[in-house]
Design an enzyme around this catalytic site. Structure first.
Site, PDB file in Angstrom:
ATOM      1  N   CYS A 134      -0.167   4.142   1.822  1.00  0.00           N
ATOM      2  CA  CYS A 134      -0.476   5.184   2.828  1.00  0.00           C
ATOM      3  C   CYS A 134       0.565   5.253   3.880  1.00  0.00           C
ATOM      4  O   CYS A 134       0.713   6.544   4.417  1.00  0.00           O
ATOM      5  CB  CYS A 134      -1.754   4.940   3.527  1.00  0.00           C
ATOM      6  SG  CYS A 134      -1.983   3.194   4.129  1.00  0.00           S
TER       7      CYS A 134
ATOM      8  N   TYR B  84      -3.608  -9.536  15.686  1.00  0.00           N
ATOM      9  CA  TYR B  84      -2.526  -9.217  17.082  1.00  0.00           C
ATOM     10  C   TYR B  84      -2.713  -9.998  18.024  1.00  0.00           C
ATOM     11  O   TYR B  84      -1.841  -9.798  18.913  1.00  0.00           O
ATOM     12  CB  TYR B  84      -2.499  -7.436  16.928  1.00  0.00           C
ATOM     13  CG  TYR B  84      -2.931  -6.742  16.172  1.00  0.00           C
ATOM     14  CD1 TYR B  84      -1.512  -6.069  15.470  1.00  0.00           C
ATOM     15  CD2 TYR B  84      -4.003  -6.297  15.383  1.00  0.00           C
ATOM     16  CE1 TYR B  84      -1.451  -5.461  14.351  1.00  0.00           C
ATOM     17  CE2 TYR B  84      -4.123  -5.420  14.170  1.00  0.00           C
ATOM     18  CZ  TYR B  84      -2.695  -5.224  13.812  1.00  0.00           C
ATOM     19  OH  TYR B  84      -2.789  -4.144  12.645  1.00  0.00           O
TER      20      TYR B  84
ATOM     21  N   SER C 213      -6.959  -3.529  14.167  1.00  0.00           N
ATOM     22  CA  SER C 213      -6.356  -2.917  15.124  1.00  0.00           C
ATOM     23  C   SER C 213      -7.456  -2.314  16.409  1.00  0.00           C
ATOM     24  O   SER C 213      -7.332  -2.540  17.561  1.00  0.00           O
ATOM     25  CB  SER C 213      -5.571  -1.648  14.981  1.00  0.00           C
ATOM     26  OG  SER C 213      -6.459  -0.697  14.032  1.00  0.00           O
TER      27      SER C 213
ATOM     28  N   CYS D 299      -3.633   6.278   0.086  1.00  0.00           N
ATOM     29  CA  CYS D 299      -3.285   5.036  -0.265  1.00  0.00           C
ATOM     30  C   CYS D 299      -2.678   5.007  -1.750  1.00  0.00           C
ATOM     31  O   CYS D 299      -2.533   3.788  -2.506  1.00  0.00           O
ATOM     32  CB  CYS D 299      -4.395   3.935  -0.099  1.00  0.00           C
ATOM     33  SG  CYS D 299      -4.726   3.771   1.688  1.00  0.00           S
TER      34      CYS D 299
ATOM     35  N   LYS E  67     -12.598  -4.468   1.497  1.00  0.00           N
ATOM     36  CA  LYS E  67     -11.886  -3.595   2.650  1.00  0.00           C
ATOM     37  C   LYS E  67     -12.858  -2.320   2.860  1.00  0.00           C
ATOM     38  O   LYS E  67     -13.037  -1.666   1.945  1.00  0.00           O
ATOM     39  CB  LYS E  67     -10.478  -3.338   2.159  1.00  0.00           C
ATOM     40  CG  LYS E  67      -9.958  -2.156   3.454  1.00  0.00           C
ATOM     41  CD  LYS E  67      -8.593  -2.186   3.144  1.00  0.00           C
ATOM     42  CE  LYS E  67      -8.110  -0.904   4.260  1.00  0.00           C
ATOM     43  NZ  LYS E  67      -6.532  -1.059   4.008  1.00  0.00           N
TER      44      LYS E  67
ATOM     45  N   LYS F  87     -12.280  -7.416   5.535  1.00  0.00           N
ATOM     46  CA  LYS F  87     -11.557  -6.662   6.415  1.00  0.00           C
ATOM     47  C   LYS F  87     -12.277  -5.233   6.604  1.00  0.00           C
ATOM     48  O   LYS F  87     -12.814  -4.836   5.934  1.00  0.00           O
ATOM     49  CB  LYS F  87     -10.263  -6.072   6.042  1.00  0.00           C
ATOM     50  CG  LYS F  87      -9.392  -5.311   7.120  1.00  0.00           C
ATOM     51  CD  LYS F  87      -8.321  -4.689   6.303  1.00  0.00           C
ATOM     52  CE  LYS F  87      -7.725  -3.806   7.206  1.00  0.00           C
ATOM     53  NZ  LYS F  87      -6.567  -2.998   6.659  1.00  0.00           N
TER      54      LYS F  87
ATOM     55  N   CYS G  54       0.784  -1.116  -0.150  1.00  0.00           N
ATOM     56  CA  CYS G  54      -0.193   0.128   0.073  1.00  0.00           C
ATOM     57  C   CYS G  54       0.954   1.190  -0.110  1.00  0.00           C
ATOM     58  O   CYS G  54       2.070   1.216   0.168  1.00  0.00           O
ATOM     59  CB  CYS G  54      -0.831   0.031   1.234  1.00  0.00           C
ATOM     60  SG  CYS G  54      -2.309   1.179   1.003  1.00  0.00           S
TER      61      CYS G  54
ATOM     62  N   GLU H 219     -16.504  -6.978  -5.565  1.00  0.00           N
ATOM     63  CA  GLU H 219     -15.060  -6.581  -5.213  1.00  0.00           C
ATOM     64  C   GLU H 219     -14.471  -8.131  -5.363  1.00  0.00           C
ATOM     65  O   GLU H 219     -13.187  -8.137  -5.946  1.00  0.00           O
ATOM     66  CB  GLU H 219     -14.771  -6.096  -3.893  1.00  0.00           C
ATOM     67  CG  GLU H 219     -15.054  -4.504  -4.072  1.00  0.00           C
ATOM     68  CD  GLU H 219     -14.333  -3.769  -4.699  1.00  0.00           C
ATOM     69  OE1 GLU H 219     -12.933  -4.292  -5.398  1.00  0.00           O
ATOM     70  OE2 GLU H 219     -14.060  -2.440  -4.750  1.00  0.00           O
TER      71      GLU H 219
ATOM     72  N   ARG I 135     -10.944   7.766   3.432  1.00  0.00           N
ATOM     73  CA  ARG I 135     -10.578   6.705   2.476  1.00  0.00           C
ATOM     74  C   ARG I 135     -12.080   6.490   1.898  1.00  0.00           C
ATOM     75  O   ARG I 135     -12.062   5.348   1.056  1.00  0.00           O
ATOM     76  CB  ARG I 135      -9.621   5.642   3.260  1.00  0.00           C
ATOM     77  CG  ARG I 135      -8.607   6.139   3.602  1.00  0.00           C
ATOM     78  CD  ARG I 135      -7.641   4.701   3.723  1.00  0.00           C
ATOM     79  NE  ARG I 135      -6.577   4.759   4.771  1.00  0.00           N
ATOM     80  CZ  ARG I 135      -5.687   5.599   4.828  1.00  0.00           C
ATOM     81  NH1 ARG I 135      -5.532   6.729   4.012  1.00  0.00           N
ATOM     82  NH2 ARG I 135      -4.589   5.637   5.768  1.00  0.00           N
TER      83      ARG I 135
HETATM   84  C1  PBG Z   1      -3.142   0.245   4.796  1.00  0.00           C
HETATM   85  C2  PBG Z   1      -3.821  -0.539   5.685  1.00  0.00           C
HETATM   86  C3  PBG Z   1      -4.634  -0.351   6.848  1.00  0.00           C
HETATM   87  C4  PBG Z   1      -4.720  -1.370   7.618  1.00  0.00           C
HETATM   88  C5  PBG Z   1      -4.208  -2.419   6.998  1.00  0.00           C
HETATM   89  N1  PBG Z   1      -3.490  -1.699   5.861  1.00  0.00           N
HETATM   90  C6  PBG Z   1      -5.198   0.950   7.223  1.00  0.00           C
HETATM   91  C7  PBG Z   1      -5.897   1.951   6.379  1.00  0.00           C
HETATM   92  O1  PBG Z   1      -6.631   1.334   5.396  1.00  0.00           O
HETATM   93  O2  PBG Z   1      -6.091   2.686   6.607  1.00  0.00           O
HETATM   94  C8  PBG Z   1      -5.420  -1.540   8.927  1.00  0.00           C
HETATM   95  C9  PBG Z   1      -5.168  -2.539   9.864  1.00  0.00           C
HETATM   96  C10 PBG Z   1      -5.683  -2.508  11.202  1.00  0.00           C
HETATM   97  O3  PBG Z   1      -6.432  -1.641  11.481  1.00  0.00           O
HETATM   98  O4  PBG Z   1      -5.175  -3.238  12.143  1.00  0.00           O
HETATM   99  N2  PBG Z   1      -3.898   0.799   3.791  1.00  0.00           N
END
Ligand code: PBG
Length: 323
Positions: A122, A313, A274, A130, A195, A248, A120, A233, A217
């Site tokens: 970003c 995690y 996260s 991104c 996503k 995700k 990516c 998708e 985003r």
């Molecule tokens: C990058 C990316 C993101 C995450 C994984 N790859 C962040 C986003 O899209 O803002 C998020 C992973 C997480 O929150 O643990 N594009």
């Protein structure tokens, strides 16, 4: 033959019977542990909103992954925190960048660890989006060659697979072509296919220093309200050559995982992101929940919904709990 002939409790009576009839089994083989690699040596910067997670320099990353490997975790995914950011995310596709160095170090010490590299822009752009910008919009087609270059740099460094998370249209095909043209026909693509534009990524953006400087985003990630669109998708990414597709975040999208499982036969991954992690850690810290049971219940839910792989995690916690 309903009650009293049929008694559902018969098979719940003892631990042995319960284990014997358990439908979904969680194993460490299904988990992928995320890591954040930064430049330098002997650097460990804890991420305050993700207790237990840290930005690590390559040397400490190797030590950390060795510990995970010894606990039974056999796959990780790498995110990079570059030394410098610029408008076109140059360090993302530099062969000398922080991620290629991290991959090389890992592959040297832990050749059997399965190393994925997140692809990516970003983390590498100064504006935090991104892809590259055309005025204030992310330019889809101008971003594709850069993502392809980034994926190639990671494959050259020895990544076992690449995982594009940018949500540009056509990026799986662009990456596949770039890999194949350079002899990396054997490197699989795990696509972040469905996503969603989610508030659950908040803590990650602290960890990866990737919060967009303006806007959000939603022009490229999906609306959380859309399930049929998620199937489109995923179907497109499969057509373009994805080997594994991802849903995700995880917990708020179990229905999407289930729909995808019913419709597609390739491996399905989900990302226990996260924010999902931070909520559990915060509540546990306050003594409000039984953290260990919550972790196993959450990870089991992903498998029950139909996910084959889980990026989480909690991998270390799971390793301790499943022993
Ligand atoms: C990058 C990316 C993101 C995450 C994984 N790859 C962040 C986003 O899209 O803002 C998020 C992973 C997480 O929150 O643990 N594009």
């Amino acid at each position: 033959m309903p009650f009293p002939a049929e008694r559902m409790r018969r098979l719940r009576r003892t631990p042995g019977l319960r284990r014997l009839t358990q439908e979904t089994r969680l194993t460490l083989d299904a988990l992928i542990e995320p890591h954040f690699v930064c430049p330098g040596t002997n650097i460990r910067r804890e991420v305050s909103s993700m207790p237990g997670c840290a930005q690590l320099s390559a040397d400490l990353l190797v030590e950390e992954c060795k510990r995970s490997y010894d606990l039974g975790i056999r796959s990780i995914i790498l995110f990079g925190i570059p030394a410098h950011k610029d408008a076109v995310g140059s360090e993302g596709y530099s062969t000398q960048g922080v991620v290629p160095r991290g991959i090389a170090a890992l592959k040297e010490s832990l050749p059997d660890l399965v190393v994925w590299a997140d692809v990516c822009m970003c983390e590498y752009t100064d504006h935090g989006h991104c892809g590259v910008l055309d005025d204030h919009e992310v330019d889809n087609d101008a971003t594709l060659p850069l993502l392809a270059k980034e994926a190639l740099a990671y494959a050259q460094a020895g990544a076992d697979g690449v995982a594009p998370s940018d949500m540009m249209d056509g990026r799986v095909a662009a990456i596949r072509a770039a890999l194949d043209d350079s002899g990396f026909t054997h490197v699989p693509i795990m696509s972040y296919a469905a996503k969603f534009a989610s508030a659950f990524y908040g803590p990650f953006r602290e960890a990866a220093e990737s919060t967009p400087r303006f806007g959000d985003r939603r022009g490229y990630q999906m609306d959380p309200a859309n399930a049929r669109e998620a199937m489109r998708e995923i179907a497109l990414d499969i057509q373009e050559g994805a080997d594994i597709v991802m849903v995700k975040p995880g917990l708020p999208y179990l229905d999407i995982i289930r729909r995808a499982r019913e419709r597609f036969d390739l491996p399905i991954a989900t990302y226990n992101v996260s924010g999902e992690y931070a909520m559990v850690k915060a509540a546990a810290h306050n003594g409000w929940i039984d953290e260990d049971r919550i972790i196993l219940e959450i990870l089991t839910a992903f498998k029950r919904a139909g996910a084959d792989l889980v990026l989480t995690y909690f991998a270390r916690d799971a390793a301790r709990l499943l022993r």
